[in-house]
Design a protein around this motif. Structure first.
Motif, short mmCIF file in Angstrom:
data_model
loop_
_atom_site.label_atom_id
_atom_site.label_comp_id
_atom_site.label_asym_id
_atom_site.label_seq_id
_atom_site.Cartn_x
_atom_site.Cartn_y
_atom_site.Cartn_z
N TYR A 117 -9.91 -9.12 -16.65
CA TYR A 117 -9.57 -9.93 -17.83
C TYR A 117 -9.89 -11.40 -17.52
CZ TYR A 117 -6.41 -6.09 -19.49
OH TYR A 117 -5.84 -4.91 -19.91
N ALA A 118 -11.17 -11.71 -17.37
CA ALA A 118 -11.55 -13.05 -16.92
C ALA A 118 -13.01 -13.33 -17.29
CB ALA A 118 -11.38 -13.16 -15.40
N GLU A 119 -13.38 -14.62 -17.21
CA GLU A 119 -14.78 -14.97 -17.53
C GLU A 119 -15.75 -14.53 -16.44
OE1 GLU A 119 -14.77 -18.80 -20.41
OE2 GLU A 119 -14.12 -19.21 -18.34
N TYR A 120 -15.26 -14.49 -15.20
CA TYR A 120 -16.10 -14.04 -14.09
C TYR A 120 -15.31 -13.05 -13.24
CZ TYR A 120 -19.11 -17.93 -15.30
OH TYR A 120 -19.95 -18.79 -15.98
N CYS A 121 -16.02 -12.09 -12.67
CA CYS A 121 -15.36 -11.07 -11.87
C CYS A 121 -16.28 -10.69 -10.70
CB CYS A 121 -15.10 -9.85 -12.77
SG CYS A 121 -14.15 -8.55 -11.99
N ALA A 122 -15.72 -10.58 -9.51
CA ALA A 122 -16.50 -10.12 -8.35
C ALA A 122 -16.37 -8.61 -8.25
CB ALA A 122 -15.97 -10.78 -7.08
N ALA A 123 -17.47 -7.94 -7.94
CA ALA A 123 -17.44 -6.47 -7.88
C ALA A 123 -18.29 -5.98 -6.72
CB ALA A 123 -17.99 -5.88 -9.18
N PRO A 124 -17.81 -4.98 -5.97
CA PRO A 124 -18.66 -4.39 -4.92
C PRO A 124 -19.94 -3.81 -5.54
CG PRO A 124 -16.38 -3.62 -4.74
CD PRO A 124 -16.50 -4.34 -6.05
N LEU A 125 -21.08 -4.12 -4.92
CA LEU A 125 -22.37 -3.62 -5.46
C LEU A 125 -22.32 -2.12 -5.69
CD1 LEU A 125 -24.94 -5.36 -3.07
CD2 LEU A 125 -24.32 -6.02 -5.38
N ALA A 126 -21.68 -1.42 -4.76
CA ALA A 126 -21.69 0.05 -4.82
C ALA A 126 -20.88 0.59 -5.99
CB ALA A 126 -21.15 0.62 -3.51
N GLN A 127 -20.06 -0.25 -6.61
CA GLN A 127 -19.27 0.19 -7.76
C GLN A 127 -19.86 -0.29 -9.08
OE1 GLN A 127 -15.26 -0.16 -5.05
NE2 GLN A 127 -15.07 -0.80 -7.17
N CYS A 128 -21.10 -0.82 -9.01
CA CYS A 128 -21.77 -1.32 -10.21
C CYS A 128 -22.87 -0.34 -10.61
CB CYS A 128 -22.41 -2.68 -9.93
SG CYS A 128 -21.18 -3.92 -9.49
N LEU A 129 -23.04 -0.22 -11.91
CA LEU A 129 -24.08 0.65 -12.46
C LEU A 129 -24.81 -0.14 -13.54
CD1 LEU A 129 -21.77 3.73 -12.74
CD2 LEU A 129 -23.98 3.83 -11.63
N PRO A 130 -26.09 0.15 -13.76
CA PRO A 130 -26.78 -0.55 -14.84
C PRO A 130 -26.15 -0.19 -16.19
CG PRO A 130 -28.15 1.21 -13.93
CD PRO A 130 -26.93 1.12 -13.07
N VAL A 131 -26.16 -1.12 -17.13
CA VAL A 131 -25.73 -0.78 -18.49
C VAL A 131 -26.69 0.30 -19.00
CG1 VAL A 131 -25.60 -1.65 -20.88
CG2 VAL A 131 -24.72 -3.04 -18.98
N PRO A 132 -26.17 1.48 -19.39
CA PRO A 132 -27.08 2.53 -19.85
C PRO A 132 -27.94 2.01 -21.02
CG PRO A 132 -24.84 3.39 -19.60
CD PRO A 132 -24.75 1.89 -19.44
N LYS A 133 -29.24 2.36 -20.97
CA LYS A 133 -30.16 1.88 -22.02
C LYS A 133 -29.64 2.26 -23.40
CE LYS A 133 -34.36 2.25 -19.25
NZ LYS A 133 -33.74 2.99 -18.15
N GLY A 134 -29.63 1.29 -24.31
CA GLY A 134 -29.21 1.58 -25.69
C GLY A 134 -27.73 1.34 -25.94
N LEU A 135 -26.95 1.11 -24.88
CA LEU A 135 -25.52 0.87 -25.08
C LEU A 135 -25.25 -0.64 -25.14
CD1 LEU A 135 -25.16 3.88 -24.46
CD2 LEU A 135 -23.15 3.29 -23.12
N SER A 136 -24.26 -1.03 -25.94
CA SER A 136 -23.85 -2.43 -25.99
C SER A 136 -23.03 -2.74 -24.75
CB SER A 136 -23.00 -2.69 -27.24
OG SER A 136 -21.76 -2.02 -27.10
N MET A 137 -22.81 -4.04 -24.50
CA MET A 137 -21.96 -4.45 -23.37
C MET A 137 -20.54 -3.90 -23.56
SD MET A 137 -23.30 -6.35 -20.98
CE MET A 137 -24.37 -7.72 -20.59
N ILE A 138 -20.07 -3.88 -24.79
CA ILE A 138 -18.70 -3.38 -25.03
C ILE A 138 -18.65 -1.89 -24.70
CG2 ILE A 138 -16.99 -2.92 -26.85
CD1 ILE A 138 -17.98 -5.54 -28.20
N GLU A 139 -19.63 -1.14 -25.14
CA GLU A 139 -19.64 0.30 -24.82
C GLU A 139 -19.72 0.51 -23.30
OE1 GLU A 139 -21.75 2.55 -28.55
OE2 GLU A 139 -23.03 1.26 -27.33
N ALA A 140 -20.57 -0.29 -22.64
CA ALA A 140 -20.74 -0.11 -21.19
C ALA A 140 -19.45 -0.45 -20.45
CB ALA A 140 -21.89 -1.00 -20.69
N ALA A 141 -18.74 -1.50 -20.92
CA ALA A 141 -17.49 -1.89 -20.24
C ALA A 141 -16.40 -0.84 -20.43
CB ALA A 141 -17.01 -3.23 -20.78
N SER A 142 -16.57 0.03 -21.42
CA SER A 142 -15.54 1.06 -21.67
C SER A 142 -15.67 2.25 -20.72
CB SER A 142 -15.66 1.57 -23.11
OG SER A 142 -16.74 2.50 -23.24
#
Ligand SMILES: NC(=O)c1ccc[n+]([C@@H]2O[C@H](COP(=O)([O-])OP(=O)(O)OC[C@H]3O[C@@H](n4cnc5c(N)ncnc54)[C@H](OP(=O)(O)O)[C@@H]3O)[C@@H](O)[C@H]2O)c1
Length: 326
Positions: free
Chosen positions: A94-119
Motif C-alpha cells: 500500500y505505497a507509491e514504491y515497493c521493493a520486491a525479490p526478483l524471484a517473486q516478480c512476474l511479467p504483467v501477462p500480455k493484455g492484462l491491465s496493471m489492476i488485473e495484474a496486481a490482483s
C-alpha cells in the motif's frame, strides 16, 4: 513516498496516509513504482493485530503489487528498467514504491491491465502451492473450494477449471452460489441451505472429491473428511470457523486421508521462486489467452484504503478489491 500505515491495531480507520522513505532494495530485489495493489483478507487480520509481520518485512500492509521497475539489482534476471511487473511481497504494497525479490516478480501477462495484474500474486501463489503442490491435485481429479467467491476461491475455481478439473464451490448466498457456476464451477453450493458433503458425494456417485481447499476449518473439518474420496486431501489455508476441530481419526486411517495446510507469507524466497516459475509456465499462458479473466469487484484510490477494508469486512464482494496509486 506516500503510503498507508497501520497507526495502531483496530478498525479500518487506523489505516492512515503517511510519508515514508522510499524502500532501499537489498541484493536480489527490484524497486517497483506501484500502479495498483491488491487488498487481501490477511491485510485485515494484520490491521486487527491478528497477523504478525514476519521478521525483516515492511510493517506497511499490502502483499501484492503491479507497476514499473524503476531500480534495484536486476543482474542475472531477464527484467530491465521500465518493464511492467507484478510481484508477491511480504508487506509494503500500500505505497507509491515497493521493493520486491526478483524471484517473486512476474511479467504483467500480455493484455492484462496493471489492476488485473496486481490482483494475481497473493491468490495465485496461494492456490498454486496449496492445491497443486501441497494437495497434488492431479489430472482427472475433483476439487471442492470453500469460499468460492473470495479472492482465493475465484482464483482456485478459475485455475482448476481452466486446467480441466471438475470443481465444486461453496458460498453463503444464492447470488454468490450462481457466481461460482459462472466462474466455471460445475455446481455452486449454498452452505447456508445445503450440506456440501451431501451434495459432493451425490455429484461424484458416492465417491467424494479428491481435494478440498478449506479456509473455514473448525467444525467443517469432520464434514470435509466425509466429503473426501479415499486417498483424498484437505488443505487448510485459514481458520475462519475456528482452529479447534473434532475428527474421526478412523476415517483418516481406513480411507488414507490427508489433512494438511500452510501459510505463504513466512516461507522463504526460494520457495516462492519455485511457485513463480510454475505459474509462469502453467498459468500465465491461460491469462494471456484470456481463458482466465481476473475478477475485479471494486477499485479505490490508495487514500481510500480504509473504505476498501470496510468493503472487504462487509463481505459482499465477489473477487478482488483493489487500490490504485496515482
Ligand atoms: N494460508 C495462506 O497462505 C493464505 C494466503 C492468502 C489468504 N489466506 C486466507 O484465505 C482466506 C480467503 O482470503 P481472501 O483474501 O480471498 O478473503 P475474502 O475475499 O474476504 O474471503 C473470505 C471468504 O470466506 C468465506 N467463508 C466464510 N465462512 C464460510 C463458511 N462457513 N463456509 C464457506 N465459506 C465461508 C466467505 O464466503 P461467503 O462470503 O460466501 O460467506 C468468503 O468468500 C482468508 O481467511 C485469508 O486469511 C491464506
Amino acid at each position: 513516498m506516500k503510503a498507508i500505515e497501520i497507526t495502531q491495531f483496530g478498525g479500518p480507520e487506523v489505516l492512515q496516509m503517511c510519508e515514508r522513505p522510499t524502500p532501499e532494495c537489498k541484493v536480489g530485489e527490484m524497486l517497483i513504482k506501484v500502479h495498483a495493489a491488491g487488498v487481501n483478507r490477511p491485510d485485515v487480520f494484520q490491521r486487527q493485530g491478528n497477523y504478525p509481520v514476519p521478521p525483516g518485512a515492511s510493517d506497511l500492509p499490502g502483499l501484492e503489487v503491479a507497476g514499473e521497475i524503476v531500480g534495484g539489482d536486476l543482474s542475472g534476471s531477464d527484467f530491465k528498467l521500465g518493464d511492467q511487473v507484478c510481484a508477491l511481497v511480504q508487506g509494503g504494497g500500500y505505497a507509491e514504491y515497493c521493493a520486491a525479490p526478483l524471484a517473486q516478480c512476474l511479467p504483467v501477462p500480455k493484455g492484462l491491465s496493471m489492476i488485473e495484474a496486481a490482483s494475481l500474486p497473493e491468490t495465485y501463489f496461494t492456490v498454486w502451492s496449496n492445491v497443486f503442490e501441497r494437495a497434488r491435485l492431479a489430472r482427472g481429479e475433483t476439487l471442492l473450494v470453500q469460499g468460492g467467491t473470495s479472492g482465493i476461491g475465484v482464483a482456485a475455481i478459475q485455475i482448476a477449471t481452466a486446467l480441466g478439473h471438475r470443481v465444486f464451490a461453496t458460498a453463503g448466498s444464492e447470488d454468490k452460489r450462481v457466481a461460482c457456476e459462472t466462474l466455471g464451477a460445475e455446481r455452486g453450493i449454498n452452505y447456508r441451505t445445503e450440506k456440501f458433503e451431501e451434495v459432493v458425494r451425490h455429484l461424484t456417485d458416492g465417491c467424494g472429491v479428491d481435494v478440498i481447499l478449506d479456509m473455514v476449518a473448525g467444525d467443517y473439518l469432520s464434514r470435509e473428511l466425509s466429503a473426501l474420496a479415499d486417498d483424498g486431501r484437505v488443505v487448510v489455508i485459514a481458520l475462519l470457523g475456528g482452529a479447534k476441530a473434532q475428527i474421526d481419526a478412523g476415517q483418516v486411517l481406513r480411507r488414507r486421508l490427508t489433512i494438511t495446510g500452510s501459510t505463504l507469507r513466512p516461507r522463504p524466497v526460494a520457495f516462492k521462486a519455485a511457485i513463480a516459475a510454475s505459474l509462469r509456465e502453467r498459468v500465465w499462458p491461460l491469462l494471456e489467452q484470456r481463458t482466465i479473466k481476473p475478477v475485479i469487484f471494486k477499485t479505490l484510490p490508495l487514500a481510500q484504503a480504509a473504505q476498501a477494508h470496510t468493503l472487504m469486512e462487509q463481505g459482499s464482494h465477489i473477487g478482488k478489491i483493489m487500490l490504485t496509486v496515482a
